[in-house]
Design an enzyme around this catalytic site. Structure first.
Site, PDB file in Angstrom:
ATOM      1  N   CYS A 173      28.654  35.266  33.949  1.00 54.23           N
ATOM      2  CA  CYS A 173      27.321  34.990  34.205  1.00 54.23           C
ATOM      3  C   CYS A 173      26.982  33.827  34.896  1.00 54.23           C
ATOM      4  O   CYS A 173      27.910  32.538  34.916  1.00 54.23           O
ATOM      5  CB  CYS A 173      26.667  34.963  32.763  1.00 54.23           C
ATOM      6  N   ARG A 200      30.698  34.681  41.166  1.00 54.11           N
ATOM      7  CA  ARG A 200      31.255  34.508  39.878  1.00 54.11           C
ATOM      8  C   ARG A 200      31.505  35.830  39.220  1.00 54.11           C
ATOM      9  O   ARG A 200      32.217  35.756  38.240  1.00 54.11           O
ATOM     10  CB  ARG A 200      30.394  33.673  38.946  1.00 54.11           C
ATOM     11  N   TRP A 245      27.386  39.132  33.371  1.00 55.02           N
ATOM     12  CA  TRP A 245      28.708  39.853  33.156  1.00 55.02           C
ATOM     13  C   TRP A 245      28.794  40.259  31.869  1.00 55.02           C
ATOM     14  O   TRP A 245      29.079  39.473  30.830  1.00 55.02           O
ATOM     15  CB  TRP A 245      29.755  38.839  33.554  1.00 55.02           C
ATOM     16  N   ASN A 286      24.225  32.240  29.203  1.00 49.43           N
ATOM     17  CA  ASN A 286      25.668  32.240  29.369  1.00 49.43           C
ATOM     18  C   ASN A 286      26.660  32.069  28.150  1.00 49.43           C
ATOM     19  O   ASN A 286      26.257  30.898  27.511  1.00 49.43           O
ATOM     20  CB  ASN A 286      26.374  31.390  30.417  1.00 49.43           C
ATOM     21  N   GLY A 287      27.699  32.786  27.961  1.00 55.51           N
ATOM     22  CA  GLY A 287      28.468  32.674  26.608  1.00 55.51           C
ATOM     23  C   GLY A 287      28.365  33.611  25.692  1.00 55.51           C
ATOM     24  O   GLY A 287      27.995  34.682  25.999  1.00 55.51           O
ATOM     25  N   GLU A 340      52.684  35.521  41.357  1.00 54.28           N
ATOM     26  CA  GLU A 340      51.304  34.992  42.334  1.00 54.28           C
ATOM     27  C   GLU A 340      50.960  36.039  43.052  1.00 54.28           C
ATOM     28  O   GLU A 340      49.882  36.551  43.280  1.00 54.28           O
ATOM     29  CB  GLU A 340      51.230  33.667  42.583  1.00 54.28           C
ATOM     30  N   LYS A 350      47.792  38.722  42.948  1.00 49.21           N
ATOM     31  CA  LYS A 350      46.804  38.767  43.902  1.00 49.21           C
ATOM     32  C   LYS A 350      46.519  39.981  44.489  1.00 49.21           C
ATOM     33  O   LYS A 350      45.496  40.467  44.605  1.00 49.21           O
ATOM     34  CB  LYS A 350      47.391  37.836  45.028  1.00 49.21           C
ATOM     35  N   GLU A 365      44.787  42.263  41.593  1.00 48.36           N
ATOM     36  CA  GLU A 365      43.496  41.848  41.317  1.00 48.36           C
ATOM     37  C   GLU A 365      42.558  42.208  42.421  1.00 48.36           C
ATOM     38  O   GLU A 365      41.652  42.766  42.159  1.00 48.36           O
ATOM     39  CB  GLU A 365      43.324  40.266  41.777  1.00 48.36           C
ATOM     40  N   HIS A 410      68.035  45.267  33.607  1.00 48.81           N
ATOM     41  CA  HIS A 410      67.572  45.620  32.464  1.00 48.81           C
ATOM     42  C   HIS A 410      66.521  46.339  31.947  1.00 48.81           C
ATOM     43  O   HIS A 410      65.815  46.299  30.795  1.00 48.81           O
ATOM     44  CB  HIS A 410      67.552  43.942  31.573  1.00 48.81           C
ATOM     45  N   LYS A 468      35.090  34.974  38.225  1.00 47.34           N
ATOM     46  CA  LYS A 468      35.651  33.793  39.098  1.00 47.34           C
ATOM     47  C   LYS A 468      35.932  32.537  37.997  1.00 47.34           C
ATOM     48  O   LYS A 468      37.043  32.064  38.005  1.00 47.34           O
ATOM     49  CB  LYS A 468      34.747  33.084  40.085  1.00 47.34           C
TER      50      LYS A 468
HETATM   51  C1  G6P Z   1      40.023  33.938  36.303  1.00 53.04           C
HETATM   52  C2  G6P Z   1      40.105  34.144  37.973  1.00 53.04           C
HETATM   53  C3  G6P Z   1      41.548  33.810  38.596  1.00 53.04           C
HETATM   54  C4  G6P Z   1      41.905  32.459  37.984  1.00 53.04           C
HETATM   55  C5  G6P Z   1      41.895  32.213  36.454  1.00 53.04           C
HETATM   56  C6  G6P Z   1      41.988  30.868  36.079  1.00 53.04           C
HETATM   57  O1  G6P Z   1      40.691  34.999  35.755  1.00 53.04           O
HETATM   58  O2  G6P Z   1      39.966  35.520  38.282  1.00 53.04           O
HETATM   59  O3  G6P Z   1      41.540  33.716  40.016  1.00 53.04           O
HETATM   60  O4  G6P Z   1      43.347  32.122  38.328  1.00 53.04           O
HETATM   61  O5  G6P Z   1      40.482  32.604  36.056  1.00 53.04           O
HETATM   62  O6  G6P Z   1      40.842  30.043  36.488  1.00 53.04           O
HETATM   63  P1  G6P Z   1      40.816  28.514  36.703  1.00 53.04           P
HETATM   64  O7  G6P Z   1      39.188  28.314  37.103  1.00 53.04           O
HETATM   65  O8  G6P Z   1      40.927  28.023  35.420  1.00 53.04           O
HETATM   66  O9  G6P Z   1      41.798  28.113  37.588  1.00 53.04           O
END
Ligand code: G6P
Length: 608
Positions: free
Chosen positions: A2, A27, A75, A101-102, A481, A485, A488, A504, A603
């Site tokens: 949010c 966000r 959100w 938010n929260g 990673e 990526k 996502e 395995h 985000k």
């Molecule tokens: C969310 C984002 C990721 C990010 C993670 C941690 O899930 O979509 O891209 O790596 O949060 O975020 P931070 O701000 O703590 O690095």
């Protein structure tokens, strides 16, 4: 997650709020809304879907008169995305309005209590309870009422509040959820992050947990939880608003990928002084360093993956045991952390709820804590004993790129610094690695100069349902990673496996046409990786290898090859990350995905 924007000043509020909400779109959200005080009425417009739909509904803001208002991107957590569940929420009498938010953890109990007192609810949200509680507890004085509200609610919150009885005043409260106050010229703002208000001001103040902010166009006053006023010093956020614009790129993600040479330089160069690494104000004296007998690295998502690269590097050069732990696991794990543990919390946003909770737990266990964070003055940055900012600049795309690579760069600096202070690394190797780090920006630029081949392979695989990534040691960390990526942003199922683990179990998933990306950048592991590649191929799988220019043999054995510039084995994860980001980007682009705002993702994840 949010987003909140609030405005009080001389302008018509609604267009300012709508623009602020556009800045917060990155966000992640599913609905949005605005509320404006017009004389002594509060008018609300809200809707599911994009901010563009809200703009249409509000006729670009023209439908709402008034110079004070609040806006929100939601959100969904409690209650499905719907018009009625969208924020802002009004109290039953329409005199108070909030954006939140929260999560209010005791909302069910509060709700039944309030309903029993005759106040009806409209939505399924936990947030509405705040608006109702304000009406229920209102004693004629907003500061005293908000203090009572804070005493009653448990959970996390950043809340913007309007009162029809105070039509020139905006209020905000917070606990464990980000909220900044922006100070302008005869206008003031509240926002869940700078981006929403940056085009109006660069001067900000953080609202701390338990505090209340009262804003009019001319003054901002802060109160602590006893109702006493608190003096606060504003700080300057020197981010240029143009950094939060696409600048001709089709997506923020691509722009941010291309910003990496500059971002890495910003992380590294202020800290490398000749042969010396100066890590800001962190006291890396021999005394302090020699006391450390364990390093815990904690983070979520990509930050966790950066930590795994850091683990390999620190263990190799500092000979200290390093655990890299998911923050959400760490906080419920009774962790082995004490005053000889160094805890490194990594977070681009500095606001991730799990990482913040992990930081607090580590501190409680007596550990010294260092935060590797991008966003200035974020909660994790403020609460850690020390902070190393990555200086990557604003990152808007949900999937992190420059945020991640700069975190890895910062971890290299920490590792090298500790190794040097402990006298474990030879002077020659230390200088060699410093030299390699300094070359990284140019090597990334070299990759970015020509991405056609990466794009070609990516587009060729765009229809695949599943992609595997394999590698060993740091290549495995980089694979994690790369796979994240891809999944996502493209929604293709992607999994990373330690290459030696393939046999395995995972190998049963390899069949004709299955694509495996093999990361082969560690020279001492070439032959082992070659065997893994052969094992995939002999089950009909296709292997696209990622290796350095000089590794000709892998190119001959794999079905395809993407290269990174020649570099020291220890720093390859940053370069392979760039290749894998571009690979994921072009697959997602070919599939027509919403690259900057992938479905269901946020985000900055400010709830547990
Ligand atoms: C969310 C984002 C990721 C990010 C993670 C941690 O899930 O979509 O891209 O790596 O949060 O975020 P931070 O701000 O703590 O690095």
């Amino acid at each position: 997650m949010c987003g909140i924007i609030g405005y009080v000043g001389g302008k018509q509020a609604a267009p300012v709020l709508l623009k602020g909400l556009q800045r917060l779109e990155y966000r992640g959200y599913d609905s949005s809304g605005i509320a404006v005080v017009d004389s002594d009425n509060i008018d609300v417009i809200k809707t599911t879907g994009k901010v563009a739909t809200l703009c249409e509904k509000a006729n670009g803001g023209k439908k709402l008169n008034g110079n004070i208002g609040i806006g929100h991107t939601r959100w969904a957590t409690h209650g499905a995305p719907s018009d009625v569940n969208s924020h802002p929420h009004l109290s039953a009498d329409g005199r108070f309005c909030i954006v939140h938010n929260g999560i209010i953890e005791n909302f069910a109990e509060l709700k039944s209590d309030i309903i029993a007192h005759g106040l009806p609810f409209k939505s399924d949200t936990d947030s509405e309870v705040i608006a109702q509680l304000i009406q229920y507890l209102y004693d004629g004085d907003m500061i005293s009422t908000l203090r009572k509200v804070m005493e009653r609610v448990t959970g996390s919150y950043a809340v913007g509040i309007l009162s029809a009885d105070a039509p020139d005043t905006l209020y905000a409260i917070r606990k464990d959820n980000p909220l900044v106050v922006g100070l302008g010229q005869n206008e003031n703002f509240i926002a869940s992050d700078f981006a929403a208000a940056l085009e109006h001001t660069h001067n900000f103040v953080q609202l701390n947990d338990g505090e209340i902010a009262r804003l009019t166009s001319r003054a901002v006053t802060f109160f602590d939880n006893n109702g006493n006023t608190v003096e606060k010093t504003p700080y300057l956020v020197d981010w240029d608003i143009s950094l939060a614009e696409k600048d001709g790129y089709p997506h923020f993600m691509l722009k941010e990928i291309y910003e990496q040479p500059k971002a890495i330089k910003s992380t590294l160069s202020p800290r490398i002084k000749g042969d010396n690494i100066i890590l800001d104000k962190i006291d890396f004296s021999a005394n302090n360093v020699n006391r450390i007998n364990r390093v815990n690295i904690v983070g979520c998502g990509s930050a966790y993956h950066a930590g795994i690269v850091g683990k390999h590097f620190i263990e190799k050069y500092c000979r200290i045991g390093v655990d890299c732990i998911l923050a959400s696991e760490y906080i419920y794990s009774n962790p082995i952390t004490d005053n000889r543990t160094l805890t490194i919390v990594i977070s681009q946003s500095g606001e991730t709820a799990d990482s913040l909770a992990a930081l607090r737990l580590a501190k409680k266990c007596g550990s010294h804590t260092i935060a590797i964070v991008n966003v200035i003055q974020s909660a994790i940055a403020r609460e850690a004993d020390n902070v190393l900012y990555t200086y990557a600049g604003p990152e808007i795309a949900v999937a992190t790129t420059k945020g991640y690579t700069t975190q890895v760069a910062a971890l290299y600096l920490v590792g090298l610094k500790i190794a040097k202070v402990k006298h474990i690394i030879s002077d020659a190797r230390y200088s060699e690695l410093l030299g390699e780090l300094a070359l990284l920006p140019d090597k990334i630029s070299e990759i970015l100069k020509d991405t056609d081949k990466i794009k070609q392979y990516a587009e060729g695989y765009a229809e695949h349902k599943c992609v595997f990534f394999i590698g060993r040691n740091t290549d495995y960390a980089a694979s994690l990673e790369g796979a994240l990526k891809l999944k996502e942003i493209s929604y293709i199922h992607a999994e990373a496996y330690a290459a030696g683990e393939l046999k395995h179990g995972t190998i049963s998933l390899i069949e004709k046409g299955t694509v495996t990306l093999a990361l082969v950048t560690q020279s001492d592991l070439y032959s082992k990786m070659l065997s893994n590649i052969k094992a995939v191929q002999s089950r009909g799988g296709d292997v696209l290898a990622i290796s350095s220019y000089n590794n000709k043999q892998i190119g001959e054995e794999a079905d395809g090859l993407l290269t990174i510039p020649d570099c020291d084995d220890d720093v390859t994860p940053i370069l392979t990350a760039v290749v894998l980001q571009i690979f994921a980007y072009y697959i997602a682009a070919k599939r027509g995905c919403d690259i900057d705002k992938p479905r269901n993702l946020a985000k900055s994840v400010t709830v547990e």
